[in-house]
Design an enzyme around this catalytic site. Sequence first.
Site, PDB file in Angstrom:
ATOM      1  N   HIS A   8       0.832  -1.197   0.000  1.00 20.64           N
ATOM      2  CA  HIS A   8       0.000   0.000   0.000  1.00 20.64           C
ATOM      3  C   HIS A   8       0.873   1.256   0.000  1.00 20.64           C
ATOM      4  CE1 HIS A   8      -3.330  -2.672   1.222  1.00 20.64           C
ATOM      5  NE2 HIS A   8      -4.100  -1.724   0.726  1.00 20.64           N
ATOM      6  N   LYS A  18      -0.630   5.008   4.446  1.00 18.73           N
ATOM      7  CA  LYS A  18      -1.588   4.130   5.114  1.00 18.73           C
ATOM      8  C   LYS A  18      -1.176   3.937   6.571  1.00 18.73           C
ATOM      9  CE  LYS A  18      -4.072  -0.256   4.684  1.00 18.73           C
ATOM     10  NZ  LYS A  18      -5.364   0.410   4.927  1.00 18.73           N
TER      11      LYS A  18
END
Length: 236
Positions: A131, A135
């Site tokens: 990600h 995040k």
Amino acid sequence: MKIALLGYGKMGHVIERFALERGHEIVLKKDEFNTYEGLSSADVAIDFSVPSAAVSNISSCFHANVPVVSGTTGWLEHYDEMIALCKEKNGGFISSSNFSLGVNLFFEFNEYLAKIMSQFDHYKVEMEEIHHDQKLDAPSGTAISLAKGIIENSNYTNWTLDDAPKENEIHIEAVRVGTVPGTHTVTYNSEVDSIEIKHTAHNREGFALGAVIAAEWLAGKQGVYTMKDVLNLNTK
């Protein structure tokens, strides 16, 4: 349909666009600087906020008699508490680690493959999720859902971020880099070959569209549901 957006960051803006394109009205855009004024007029709320705000957002919806769809992750230690409040207030609730239609189909593939592979113990499973570097939680909620899907359909009992997992633990490698929207890979390795399934998100739009579709489905309903209900996948 009147929608309250709880969390108005990048995802909130994309959800707003899809909602407006599908003919809905936004009656509240809740961020850290404003109140819940307007929430009670909503037909449904969509929560894509941050872990520290999720419980307040969700409980406010139940108290206002507004069904809520939550895609925020990292708050699940309070999940049972929110389910109890939902039932107490006769609310409507869908919480998912990922509202992407493709990811929810991927969940189904993952569970089916886990059932098959549980018969062949010379294969060992591992996972990787990648990600963007902003995040907040690791591993991702989607990775945890994938791990739970394997655990429920195999002899594995837990997941871990530890590079040296125990015999019945699933190792999850969590990578944070650049602007990656989300890539999840489940691999079964043996000495002679590997079997791999993978989902790659190209942008945030799949998450946003799925959340709006879930909100459309939930409006006017009471009870606790999942994306399996929304997509009519609860056939087993």
